[in-house]
Design a protein around this motif. Sequence first.
Motif, PDB file in Angstrom:
ATOM      1  N   SER A  18      43.765  31.008  48.994  1.00 47.20           N
ATOM      2  CA  SER A  18      44.614  31.931  48.252  1.00 47.20           C
ATOM      3  C   SER A  18      46.091  31.721  48.496  1.00 47.20           C
ATOM      4  O   SER A  18      46.473  31.075  49.415  1.00 47.20           O
ATOM      5  CB  SER A  18      44.189  33.318  48.673  1.00 47.20           C
ATOM      6  OG  SER A  18      44.971  34.328  48.290  1.00 47.20           O
ATOM      7  N   LYS A 728      43.671  30.418  44.023  1.00 47.04           N
ATOM      8  CA  LYS A 728      44.560  31.381  44.688  1.00 47.04           C
ATOM      9  C   LYS A 728      44.187  31.525  46.155  1.00 47.04           C
ATOM     10  O   LYS A 728      43.070  31.887  46.490  1.00 47.04           O
ATOM     11  CB  LYS A 728      44.454  32.728  43.984  1.00 47.04           C
ATOM     12  CG  LYS A 728      45.309  33.822  44.599  1.00 47.04           C
ATOM     13  CD  LYS A 728      45.086  35.132  43.854  1.00 47.04           C
ATOM     14  CE  LYS A 728      45.854  36.269  44.510  1.00 47.04           C
ATOM     15  NZ  LYS A 728      45.596  37.556  43.820  1.00 47.04           N
ATOM     16  N   ASP A 749      43.510  34.969  40.251  1.00 45.96           N
ATOM     17  CA  ASP A 749      42.072  35.236  40.325  1.00 45.96           C
ATOM     18  C   ASP A 749      41.339  34.629  39.140  1.00 45.96           C
ATOM     19  O   ASP A 749      40.205  34.159  39.272  1.00 45.96           O
ATOM     20  CB  ASP A 749      41.829  36.750  40.371  1.00 45.96           C
ATOM     21  CG  ASP A 749      42.314  37.375  41.667  1.00 45.96           C
ATOM     22  OD1 ASP A 749      42.287  36.681  42.706  1.00 45.96           O
ATOM     23  OD2 ASP A 749      42.738  38.550  41.636  1.00 45.96           O
ATOM     24  N   ASN A 752      40.553  31.014  39.699  1.00 45.40           N
ATOM     25  CA  ASN A 752      39.391  30.917  40.588  1.00 45.40           C
ATOM     26  C   ASN A 752      38.090  31.107  39.821  1.00 45.40           C
ATOM     27  O   ASN A 752      37.118  30.356  39.983  1.00 45.40           O
ATOM     28  CB  ASN A 752      39.477  31.976  41.694  1.00 45.40           C
ATOM     29  CG  ASN A 752      40.623  31.730  42.651  1.00 45.40           C
ATOM     30  OD1 ASN A 752      41.595  31.074  42.312  1.00 45.40           O
ATOM     31  ND2 ASN A 752      40.511  32.281  43.852  1.00 45.40           N
ATOM     32  N   GLN A 753      38.049  32.125  38.985  1.00 44.84           N
ATOM     33  CA  GLN A 753      36.837  32.432  38.230  1.00 44.84           C
ATOM     34  C   GLN A 753      36.455  31.294  37.296  1.00 44.84           C
ATOM     35  O   GLN A 753      35.278  30.926  37.183  1.00 44.84           O
ATOM     36  CB  GLN A 753      37.032  33.730  37.446  1.00 44.84           C
ATOM     37  CG  GLN A 753      37.192  34.962  38.319  1.00 44.84           C
ATOM     38  CD  GLN A 753      37.717  36.159  37.547  1.00 44.84           C
ATOM     39  OE1 GLN A 753      37.867  36.100  36.319  1.00 44.84           O
ATOM     40  NE2 GLN A 753      38.008  37.243  38.256  1.00 44.84           N
TER      41      GLN A 753
END
Length: 887
Positions: A18, A728, A749, A752-753
């Motif tokens: 992150s 992230k 985020d 990332n997804q």
Amino acid sequence: MSQVGAPRGRTCSRTIRSVALLTSGVLALPVLAACSSDGDERSKAPAAAQDVGPAARDRIADGGTLRWAVDTVPTTLNTFQADADAATSRIAGAVLPSLFTLDKTGRPQRNPDYLESAKIIEREPKQVVLYKLNQQAVWSDGRELGAADFVAQWRALSGKDSAYWTARNAGYERIQKIERGANDLEVRVTFNKPYADWRALFSPLYPKDVMGAPNSFNDGARAKLKATAGPFQLKEMDRADREITLVRNPRWWGARPKLDTIVLSAVPRDKRAAALAAGTLDLAEIDSPVAERITQARHNKGGGAGPQTGAGPASGARGPGAETTAASATPSSAEENGSDEADEEKAEAARESREKKTRALAKYAKEQRGLGGYVVRKSLEPAFTQLALNGETGPLADERVRRAVARALDRKKLAEAVLKPLGLPANPPGSHLALAGQHAYADSSDALGDQNTREAQALLADAGWTPGGAVKKDDGTKAGSEADADKKKDKEKGENGSETSETSGTDKKKEDKQEDKKEDKGDKEADVKDSESGSASDSDSASDEGAYIVGDNKPGRGAPLSETGSRVIAPAAVGQARWLDDADVNAQDRQPGGMAGAYAPGGTAAPAADSASPSTTSSASASASASTSASASPSTSASPLPGPLGKDGKPLTLRFVLPSGPGSEQLRTVGQKIARMLDRIGIRTEITKVADADYFKDHVASGDYDLALYSWPATAYPATDGRPIYAKPVPASDGSLLVEQNYTRVGTDHINQLFDQAASELDEKAARDLLRRADARIWAAAGSIPLYQRPQLVAAKPAVANAGAFAFAAPRYEDIGFKDPAKSGPEQPQKSAGAKETAGATRSPEASPEESPESSPKESADESADETGNDSGNDSGNESAGESDEQ
């Protein structure tokens, strides 16, 4: 900004990472769709074809020894360990099984030498892949390849047993079980979670004797391999003579290797010109200055009018004594007939200087004669150089400022400065996750937008940076760095008598005045335009392609770095953290098949107090205002700024960290160009030059920079390899950031997804769409800006066949050899699967400059061999055998 050496984040081998928060929110979805209608069409052909001196196997002599340069003698032969490097992977590619190898487009293809088939046979309730092994495939000890080898490698790399000192486990942690199929030649692999990049696994494949126990994994394959299963086998690794000797594998069941022996010689980059000139190498990757010397040497050898004494081989490749003039070379009367002792001393010094120059010129001329026996094979390396923007703190924590920096850059102009002098295509990459020619490539840069000075200035104004914002208070504090860090550096530089960082404005203008004049004619009128691609080309052309690819370990670069790329903390049993450093990573030197997780660089532990070296001179960009052109478009031009921007009494100054070593001229050239581009929108750049060995570990990895230049290799598995670079970061329990390889500390985020979804999506088209959406988000976040694809330059003896600038493709070691002079007649061209790939490719550099643009009959025959010889075995066979296994 942190002080030099202070770590700003940690790395970890797991999937969680992150970084910096974005202050401007997320852009609208329609802008980020990135589903260009012609994306698939543009991805079919690489930007530049490979250049390997192609020849069919029947045109290659049997026998011979190839002397091939590597950077170092590897400290381990286990590619899955943290200290593995490029030489480790080159050896592995020749002696170990690679179930999937990369073709010319960087796409994994089934290797029929080891696999009859490999495909997904079940998707529900679990993903199951069935491997059918080649029944002839055996280890050098006579044992057949089988399920036991797969099981041992899975258990060693699954991450469940900390006794194994592994550097990566990407994909192996998703395996639930491995079992024997219907017979000994079948291996069933069941996943507990869908894994799109399953082809990345088990390449290279080690025997169970290496992977079966922690002790054998950790220590058993560092200096020797008890069993191998490739066209070559390891005979000797001589650390004293710095050579690794590979010989034919007598148990090899595939096409008989053309070479008897491959000798990998460890020759540092700065010593390769001398080694080539001495004739001790047949093949070596080189930098631009050496390539220029070879080109000029061949030109002179062919009767071209080369430069005379006192001028090197060419512009950018000038030899010793280039500055010698007729006046300085001729003794003056005072020198020859000194009237006093002082004159005699001066005359003696002048004579010694002339003698020294004469010796240097003689040595240089001798080397040039030797270099004339080589050709330069060139292509584009599957790696791109980027501008990294540290978004953790300071002005760049604001997404609007990062986007303004990006919108100020003329990426086309920067790419041309590096690639145009080499005759290579200069199209800036449009993706962070793939390069032109790769299946996953699509240009998503529209999510950020092209160069536009007016919009860049508007973004800065919206973020509160105004022309009068810096006059409120001037206490020397830089907006891009912490005050205490600046004061400490100022004190150190003052004590050493060197220039301080306070020369960020007018003083730097003086320093850059001469350089600015070089490109003033082509740049001045275009300063206020949205794009400067139509301006005259820059005169400060590159002398090197820029050596800071993550995973690169060129001379003087600190600790050797693994080829694998995933930086991890070693198990507690090691007793201390074990970190990957940078290693030289080229397409042919990576894990064959593009091992997932193999390319990302590792973080670096905080350096010891006695190892940190102070930064060298800091300087700043020129602050000349852009002049308004009458022809400038009103939508993209902007009025000259009255001065640098500021906010709350602090000037907008970004610390641009660049390497200072002799092999880093290109990065510094590009950095200076970027500084001038940013100055046009009111952003000052304080350029700090640091030692090469400290550049990455003490600055980039630790977060001690605002702007930096380094490179990322392309990968065949972007869902796996891209996530740790762009996901992230997240805070650790001790308050630090787990950044993995996201050294910009910028992520979201949603990115990332999208990576997680792509890694689990078994439909290739759907997975590519998810990756393109992720790439659009990465562009919009403006943490890293791809600038240009790196050049790949290789010096080769003209007789060397099927080796050189491999580009995306993995070498076929059994097809490398020396062309047979008795079979040098023209070949009959044959159609192959890759026949269209060479259309529009640049002319082979093997031709001398004085020859006409049309290819000679021999060149035509060689080009035909590119379609029929080695590549027909490398690509056509694999594609025809492997495409059916894509499901």
